[in-house]
Design a protein around this motif. Sequence first.
Motif, short mmCIF file in Angstrom:
data_model
loop_
_atom_site.label_atom_id
_atom_site.label_comp_id
_atom_site.label_asym_id
_atom_site.label_seq_id
_atom_site.Cartn_x
_atom_site.Cartn_y
_atom_site.Cartn_z
N PHE A 30 29.46 0.99 37.49
CA PHE A 30 28.13 1.50 37.15
C PHE A 30 27.11 0.94 38.13
O PHE A 30 27.07 -0.27 38.38
CB PHE A 30 27.77 1.09 35.72
CG PHE A 30 26.36 1.42 35.33
CD1 PHE A 30 26.04 2.66 34.81
CD2 PHE A 30 25.34 0.48 35.47
CE1 PHE A 30 24.74 2.97 34.44
CE2 PHE A 30 24.04 0.78 35.11
CZ PHE A 30 23.74 2.03 34.59
N TRP B 90 25.66 8.13 33.29
CA TRP B 90 25.02 7.41 34.38
C TRP B 90 24.38 8.37 35.37
O TRP B 90 24.74 9.54 35.46
CB TRP B 90 26.04 6.56 35.14
CG TRP B 90 27.26 7.33 35.61
CD1 TRP B 90 27.37 8.13 36.73
CD2 TRP B 90 28.53 7.40 34.96
NE1 TRP B 90 28.63 8.67 36.81
CE2 TRP B 90 29.37 8.23 35.74
CE3 TRP B 90 29.06 6.82 33.80
CZ2 TRP B 90 30.70 8.52 35.39
CZ3 TRP B 90 30.37 7.10 33.46
CH2 TRP B 90 31.17 7.93 34.25
N ASN C 276 19.98 0.13 32.20
CA ASN C 276 20.38 -0.53 33.45
C ASN C 276 20.80 -1.98 33.20
O ASN C 276 21.79 -2.45 33.77
CB ASN C 276 19.23 -0.49 34.47
CG ASN C 276 19.23 0.78 35.29
OD1 ASN C 276 20.25 1.45 35.42
ND2 ASN C 276 18.09 1.12 35.85
N TYR D 216 26.88 11.72 39.30
CA TYR D 216 26.12 11.72 38.05
C TYR D 216 27.08 12.22 36.97
O TYR D 216 27.91 13.10 37.23
CB TYR D 216 24.91 12.66 38.14
CG TYR D 216 24.37 13.02 36.77
CD1 TYR D 216 23.45 12.20 36.14
CD2 TYR D 216 24.80 14.17 36.10
CE1 TYR D 216 22.97 12.51 34.87
CE2 TYR D 216 24.33 14.48 34.83
CZ TYR D 216 23.42 13.65 34.22
OH TYR D 216 22.96 13.95 32.97
N ALA E 246 27.30 6.20 39.57
CA ALA E 246 28.48 5.34 39.43
C ALA E 246 29.41 5.65 40.60
O ALA E 246 29.44 6.78 41.11
CB ALA E 246 29.19 5.57 38.10
N ALA F 248 21.17 3.90 35.95
CA ALA F 248 20.99 4.86 34.87
C ALA F 248 19.93 5.90 35.21
O ALA F 248 19.20 5.79 36.19
CB ALA F 248 20.60 4.13 33.59
N ASP G 224 29.71 4.12 25.45
CA ASP G 224 28.52 4.81 25.94
C ASP G 224 27.99 5.77 24.88
O ASP G 224 26.77 5.88 24.69
CB ASP G 224 28.87 5.56 27.22
CG ASP G 224 27.75 6.45 27.72
OD1 ASP G 224 26.70 5.92 28.07
OD2 ASP G 224 27.94 7.69 27.74
N TYR H 160 24.17 -2.00 30.73
CA TYR H 160 25.40 -1.48 31.32
C TYR H 160 25.89 -2.33 32.50
O TYR H 160 27.05 -2.23 32.88
CB TYR H 160 25.20 -0.03 31.76
CG TYR H 160 25.25 0.98 30.62
CD1 TYR H 160 24.80 0.64 29.35
CD2 TYR H 160 25.71 2.27 30.82
CE1 TYR H 160 24.82 1.55 28.31
CE2 TYR H 160 25.74 3.19 29.78
CZ TYR H 160 25.29 2.83 28.53
OH TYR H 160 25.32 3.74 27.49
N THR I 137 16.00 4.64 40.56
CA THR I 137 16.06 5.00 39.15
C THR I 137 14.66 5.08 38.54
O THR I 137 14.40 5.93 37.67
CB THR I 137 16.92 4.00 38.35
OG1 THR I 137 16.36 2.69 38.42
CG2 THR I 137 18.35 4.00 38.83
#
Length: 374
Positions: free
Chosen positions: A141, A238, A121, A87, A241, A144, A100, A124, A266
Motif C-alpha cells: 500500500f 487504494w 493513509n 487504483y 498500491a 489512499a 479493508d 493502512y 493524495t
Amino acid sequence: MKRLTALAGASLLGLLAATPILAEEITASIWFPDTHPLTRDGYVPLAKELEERSDGSLTMKLYTGTALLPPVAHLSGLTDGLVQMTYHAGTYTPSDLPEDNVIATLAIGLKDPITALFAVNDFYTSDLEMKAMFDRHGIVFLGAMSSPLYEMMCTREITTLEQIKGAKLRMPSTIHTAFANSVGAASVNVPSADMFSGLEKGQLDCAINSLNDLKSRSLWDVAKFATRLPVGPYYAGWQYAIDADTWNGLSDEHRALLMDAVAGNTVDVSLAFQAAVDDALSEAEAHGVTVLDPAPELSNALDTFVAENMDRLIEETGTQLGVAEPKALADRFMATYAKWDERLAGIPRDDAEALRKVMREDLYSGIDLASYGR
C-alpha cells in the motif's frame, strides 16, 4: 601522501556523483477516464512529478480507462503481474480484502473526507492487521484516496421517505445496501462505470456517488435531480498500491521519491475531487439539474440507521468475510480517525500547502522505508 589520498577520495566521490541511478519504469493502470479527478489530478501529475524529480530515471507507463483492465480486475491485474501499480475499489472484491471492507463499512458515518484521507493513509501503513492483508497478496500500500461525500443523482425527485420507497439505488457498499433496505429502497450492485447506462435504461432511479460525476461522467444528461443526502466518503481499497517485487526492486532513492510524491499527491487528489464537485454543481442548473435538500425525515432516517446499526453491521461484515475481531479493527481505525480530526483542527480544508506539509512531515516521514513492504 595525504594530498594523493585526498585527490583519490575526491575522484571517487566525483565518480559516484556522476554515476546515474539506474532507470526504472512502473507500469500503472487506473480504470477511470482521463477527465476523472483520480486520473487527471492523481496518476497523470504523479507520473509527471516522478519523471521530473528523478531527472527521467523513474518513469510511469500509464494506462487509463478500461482498455487494459476492467474495473473489477485492478486487484488481480496487480497480483498476476499484468501491471505493477493500480487504483482499486476495495468493495468490488470483498472476499479478497476483508479487513479493508470492514473499514469501508465505517464510511457512512464519517463527515470529513480530508480527515478520512489522513486516517486511512495512517492506518493502512501502520496497523499490523492491515499490513498483513496486503502481504497476503504480495502488494504494498502506498496511498489512499478519499472521495467527497457521496450523494444522490436521480432521474426523478427523491427527497422524502415516501419517494425513496421502491427506488432502485446504485449503492457503493454493503452497509449502504442495508440503509437502502431500511427505507424500503432496492439496492442495485453495479460498478460506477455503469451508472450512466443504468440511469439511461431505467435500471437505476438513482446513482449514489460523488456529485462531480454529473459532469465528469455526464450523468447530468440522464440524472436531472441531485439530492444532498451525504452517505459518507468512499476510500475503500487504494489510490496507489504496487506489487511487492517491483517495490523491493526499486532503488532506495526511488522508493523514497515515490512515497514523498504520493504523500503530497493524495492531498492534491482529494482537494481536486471536492473542487470538481463544486464545479459540477455550479453548472448543474444550466444542464437542467435541480439540486435538492433531503426532507428532515430522510436525513433523520439515515442518522438513526447509523446510530442503531453500525456495531451490528461491523460484526456481521467481519464475520461473513472471516475477520477474526472486526469490532477491534474498527475501533482502532476510529481512534486513528479521532487522532487526525484533532490534529487537523484549525487547518482550512482548502489549504493544500498546509495539508501536504502535515501529510509528509507528520505521517509519511514516520514510515521506515528500510523495512516497509518487505
